[in-house]
Design a protein around this motif. Structure first.
Motif, mmCIF file in Angstrom:
data_model
loop_
_atom_site.group_PDB
_atom_site.id
_atom_site.type_symbol
_atom_site.label_atom_id
_atom_site.label_comp_id
_atom_site.label_asym_id
_atom_site.label_seq_id
_atom_site.Cartn_x
_atom_site.Cartn_y
_atom_site.Cartn_z
ATOM 1 N N TRP A 69 0.810 -1.223 0.000
ATOM 2 C CA TRP A 69 0.000 0.000 0.000
ATOM 3 C C TRP A 69 0.848 1.279 0.000
ATOM 4 O O TRP A 69 0.292 2.377 0.050
ATOM 5 N N CYS B 25 -1.427 9.320 -0.491
ATOM 6 C CA CYS B 25 -0.437 8.505 -1.192
ATOM 7 C C CYS B 25 0.939 8.646 -0.530
ATOM 8 O O CYS B 25 1.408 9.781 -0.320
ATOM 9 N N GLY B 26 1.552 7.521 -0.210
ATOM 10 C CA GLY B 26 2.895 7.546 0.341
ATOM 11 C C GLY B 26 2.918 7.703 1.841
ATOM 12 O O GLY B 26 1.977 8.222 2.458
ATOM 13 N N GLU C 56 -1.934 14.116 -7.694
ATOM 14 C CA GLU C 56 -0.916 14.412 -6.681
ATOM 15 C C GLU C 56 -1.384 14.102 -5.261
ATOM 16 O O GLU C 56 -0.642 14.320 -4.295
ATOM 17 N N GLY C 57 -2.633 13.620 -5.106
ATOM 18 C CA GLY C 57 -3.169 13.331 -3.789
ATOM 19 C C GLY C 57 -4.280 14.281 -3.420
ATOM 20 O O GLY C 57 -4.402 15.382 -3.961
ATOM 21 N N ASN D 102 2.453 2.809 -2.288
ATOM 22 C CA ASN D 102 2.214 3.684 -3.437
ATOM 23 C C ASN D 102 0.767 3.601 -3.920
ATOM 24 O O ASN D 102 0.468 3.952 -5.064
ATOM 25 N N ARG D 103 -0.097 3.143 -3.056
ATOM 26 C CA ARG D 103 -1.504 2.996 -3.425
ATOM 27 C C ARG D 103 -2.330 4.083 -2.760
ATOM 28 O O ARG D 103 -2.100 4.416 -1.590
ATOM 29 N N PRO D 104 -3.290 4.681 -3.479
ATOM 30 C CA PRO D 104 -4.155 5.681 -2.834
ATOM 31 C C PRO D 104 -4.923 5.053 -1.672
ATOM 32 O O PRO D 104 -5.490 3.965 -1.800
ATOM 33 N N GLN E 279 2.393 11.311 3.381
ATOM 34 C CA GLN E 279 1.001 11.773 3.394
ATOM 35 C C GLN E 279 0.176 10.983 4.399
ATOM 36 O O GLN E 279 -0.742 11.540 5.048
ATOM 37 N N PRO F 114 -7.523 0.958 1.600
ATOM 38 C CA PRO F 114 -7.316 1.367 0.206
ATOM 39 C C PRO F 114 -8.469 2.258 -0.259
ATOM 40 O O PRO F 114 -9.622 2.044 0.120
ATOM 41 N N ASN G 166 -7.600 9.736 -0.727
ATOM 42 C CA ASN G 166 -6.543 9.787 -1.741
ATOM 43 C C ASN G 166 -5.213 10.208 -1.125
ATOM 44 O O ASN G 166 -4.544 11.141 -1.578
#
Length: 854
Positions: A76, A108-109, A226-227, A78-80, A112, A151, A106
């Motif tokens: 997860w 990501c990373g 970009e999130g 790199n998964r939104p 965040q 997710p 949303n």
């Protein structure tokens, strides 16, 4: 602090306050077989409590490392993702906190994710959250905040739904709101989505789309590369078209109701969030509806809501399995409303007159009292006497001449229409009995599709038997008028004289069943004597074919009955005849001639009193009422027998489904099928609920059933709060009426059997203990149903804690002219085996004469 990132399974093993309401409900949905995305939960306690919303608390280093590892393990990083709050008390039965705490979509990373977790923690001390908590519980300390990470689903559409009508409170409605894209635009009020309103099909637990309203949907929320999210305009097609097709909306409605039923089948009223990813529906949140409006008549809106077991504790004294509750909540409404429909009374649609508390069936007494008064002018005091129990009464508004005239018109309309309706009911009983026999003898379907269709057809037929419901639910009119007329001529003696007047006469189906059982007992006695003769000779043992043939004929007519036959889970006499056989020895000793003489004497004495104390012009009317009351009570018993006959093939089909699911590995035992609602059984047979979910539901409900079985359910519940079932409280006024006089104790109930009897008390909690009852004993029981009737024939008198003038025990006691008193709540705790008592079937008094051993 020991660090642990929890998955859904671990959440259920943790303390609910540690994981919060949102995580707890999602984990339960997943366990119970509902489509919930995978997720992880950061337990409460990691976020530093603070007062500055602008400075989110830092992520501890050990939590940061564990979180990164958990995300990497699941792929997860790199998964939104969606990061949601799950505070203690959030999404609970008393507080929702909807829109109060932070949700980040949303994300990501790892950076965040960490920032989102800090923002969720910080929202705990926002001014809005603090004010909301203070309003709910002033002075309460700051709760813990867990965080859910899931997710982010690729939402083609999403929305919210309520498994009851959030505006009116109707529980036969289901409302879905749908919007394109992510659901935050709908939840945040930034867009108006489509609305789909469904109504419950009373016959087969399905949902019907009643209304669809297309929303404006000018914008929708989407995930930014970009999130985070952004609001963008919808296309013209999306803005004007339906988010869901009719088929999609129906599939979602069935799923949502299944989720609510899985979480709490007794009160399945939930606010849920859902997502459609283009292939399937997902559930992303569930919270109990915390402020369901009270849906009732205007006259009752400001009065307490009373629920009673005064009648149901006789028919179904034990906790209900889900399949029994599913059936009862539909049938109760049909049973109680047919008379009003016949009279032309404008019933408020969608009212629910049945409730399940402590696992027991309750009736909405406030509704019962109001409807019978507003429709026909019957006062609450008389309603309570017919139902049984010691309940409070609603307050009636001042009557106007217009209202009185309307009630009189409905009474006349009912009286004019009811004879034809009763004839239709008689024909319906004959058809039902014939259909039940045919159904019972036909082979079971060979495949699961046929079995599913046959189960659905059975429930459809049984629930649409309106003519039987009329006979079963409206059998007290003539009896009430008879008691009233006799009371005017003989103040305080109306019940007693009516009871004596109805003794003997045309027997009900239950009485006929008892007479035939006595005849069987005599045959059985002859068989035993023959066996003894043969055993003493050289001819050896031979069975008595005459008795066996007669017993088989009896089972053909009455084999659909059983002990507490209103439960699907209980076997019928045809399946388990041992109880009947065990009664034959003592029934063979019953003096039927003495029984008939007692009946005749009761009627003769009542007629003498009537001739001496009733004006000649009124006697014919009273005798006509007595005849009508006998017919109505008999039809009430016959309708119950017919409905029970229809249940027998239903039980057979359900057990066949259970057997099939055991073979498939879905159930452990075939009887586990009774732990599912009808809608669940149909979905399981369709393969829509996974095996693990089915087993989890069954296991949870078995534990709940055991808990209920240990509880003492109050006779009356009073609504203390309109907004949650935690507000229901027992009414302490429902207690035995005991008065002391000359070193004796007198218990006052309702007289339902004529004459006077003295004898030793025999406390029986279940008819299977009937072997303890000796000739001349006074049978004292918590409740009675047709399975108790053989014991009535052997008892000198009858005392029952529950019941009213229309209860089974009252009807049969009147027929047999047995001294009987019902509606003596708590008397089992007052009396002991062997106590000497006097039962006065004329006054309704039970007097303790002598304690056992004293």
């Amino acid at each position: 602090m020991q660090l642990e990132i929890l998955d859904w399974e671990s959440v259920l093993a943790a303390d609910a306050a540690t994981v919060g309401g949102k995580a707890w409900h999602l984990a339960r949905l997943k366990q119970l077989g509902l489509p919930v995305p995978e997720g992880l939960v950061i337990p409460a306690g990691w976020g530093r409590l603070h007062d500055d919303e602008a400075v989110p608390p830092a992520i501890p280093l050990e939590l940061s490392a564990a979180l990164q590892k958990a995300l990497a393990t699941r792929g997860w990083l790199n998964r939104p993702l969606a990061v949601r709050s799950s505070a203690a008390g959030e999404d609970s039965a008393t507080a929702s906190f909807a829109g109060i705490y932070r949700t980040c979509l949303n994300v990501c990373g790892i950076e965040q994710v960490q920032l989102a977790v800090r923002e969720v923690w910080a929202s705990l001390s926002s001014p809005t959250a603090i004010a909301y908590r203070q309003r709910l519980n002033p002075g309460a300390s700051m709760p813990g905040m867990a965080v859910v990470v899931m997710p982010l689903l690729p939402a083609v559409a999403s929305g919210i739904a309520f498994t009851c009508d959030p505006i009116t409170g109707r529980d036969d409605r289901l409302v879905i709101h749908a919007q394109w894209g992510l659901g935050e635009s709908l939840v945040g009020g930034q867009a108006t989505g489509d609305e789909y309103v469904f109504g419950e099909d009373l016959l087969d637990d399905h949902w019907i789309l009643l209304h669809e309203q297309i929303g404006s949907k000018a914008t929708k929320a989407v995930a930014r590369p970009e999130g985070g999210t952004a609001m963008v305009p919808t296309s013209a097609v999306e803005a004007t078209g339906s988010v869901l097709s009719a088929a999609q909306a129906l599939a979602l409605a069935e799923l949502l109701r299944d989720a609510a039923v899985a979480l709490d089948f007794t009160h399945p009223f939930y606010d849920l969030e859902w997502v459609w990813d283009g292939e399937q529906f997902w559930l992303t949140q569930a919270r109990p509806v915390t402020a369901r409006p009270r849906y009732t008549y205007p006259a009752l809106q400001t009065q307490p809501a009373y629920w009673t077991r005064g009648n149901t504790c006789e028919v179904v004294p034990e906790p209900l399995s889900p399949i029994d509750w599913c059936n009862a909540r539909k049938l109760v409404n049909e049973l109680l409303t047919q008379g009003y429909i016949l009279a032309g009374y404008p019933l408020l649609p969608g009212l629910q007159r049945a409730g399940l508390f402590h696992g027991r069936l309750y009736l909405q007494l406030s509704l019962l009292q109001w409807e019978v008064f507003d429709a026909l002018g019957v006062i609450p005091q008389l309603t309570n006497s017919l139902i049984g129990g010691r309940q409070p009464e609603i307050t009636l508004p001042s009557a106007s001449p217009v209202d009185g005239f309307a009630r009189l018109r409905r009474v006349v309309r009912y009286m004019l229409r009811s004879p034809a309706q009763r004839r239709r009911g008689q024909c319906a009983m004959e058809r039902a009995m014939a259909e039940a026999v045919q159904w019972r003898k036909q082979p079971l379907p060979e495949d699961v599709a046929g079995l599913r269709a046959e189960i659905l057809r059975h429930f459809h037929v049984a629930r649409s038997a309106a003519d039987l419901f009329f006979l079963q639910g409206s059998g007290g009119g003539s009896l009430a008028m008879l008691v009233d007329q006799l009371d005017k001529c003989f103040p305080g003696e109306g019940y007693a004289l009516a009871t004596a007047l109805l003794a003997g006469g045309e027997p009900s189906v239950t009485a006929r069943q008892s007479y035939e059982l006595m005849a069987l007992a005599r045959l059985w006695g002859e068989s035993i004597r023959q066996e003894r003769v043969e055993a003493s000779s050289d001819h050896g043992h031979s069975e008595n074919p005459r008795f066996q043939d007669a017993f088989n004929e009896f089972l053909e007519r009455y084999g659909h009955r059983g002990l507490y036959e209103s439960y699907f889970r209980n076997p019928r006499w045809r399946e388990a005849p041992e109880y009947l056989l065990s009664q034959l020895g003592q029934l063979a000793e019953v003096d039927e001639a003495a029984l008939q003489a007692r009946q005749k004497a009761a009627v003769t004495e009542a007629l003498v009193r009537i001739r001496s104390g009733v004006p000649f012009w009124k006697r014919a009317f009273i005798l006509k009422l007595a005849k009508a009351a006998t017919q109505e009570c008999n039809q009430r018993e016959a309708a119950r027998s017919a409905l029970t006959a229809l249940m027998e093939p239903g039980r057979r089909l359900l057990l066949a489904a259970g057997c099939y699911l055991v073979e498939q590995g879905v159930l452990v035992r075939e009887a586990d099928i009774f732990q599912l609602m009808l809608s669940e059984i149909l979905r399981v047979l369709d393969g829509d609920i996974p095996e693990t979910g089915v087993k989890a539901r069954v296991s949870e409900r078995k534990r709940l059933f055991e808990q209920w079985s240990q509880e003492t359910a109050p006779d009356v519940l009073v609504e203390a709060s309109r907004h949650s079932r935690q507000g229901w409280q027992a009414n302490e006024s429902a207690a035995a009426s005991v008065t002391a006089s000359n070193n004796s104790r007198r218990y006052q109930g309702i007289p339902t059997g004529t004459g006077l009897a003295r004898g030793k008390v025999r406390l029986l909690l279940h008819p299977s203990d009937g072997y303890k009852l000796q000739k001349g004993d006074i049978l004292v029981a918590p409740s009675t149903d047709p399975g108790w009737t053989p014991l009535f024939l052997r008892a000198a008198g009858l005392v029952v804690e529950t019941g009213g003038y229309l209860s089974h025990g009252a009807i049969v006691a009147r027929e047999f002219a047995i001294p009987a008193v019902v509606n003596l709540t708590g008397v089992l705790a007052e009396l002991k085996d062997g106590d000497m008592v006097e039962v006065d079937g004329m006054s309704g008094g039970v007097t303790l004469l002598e304690r056992n051993g004293q």
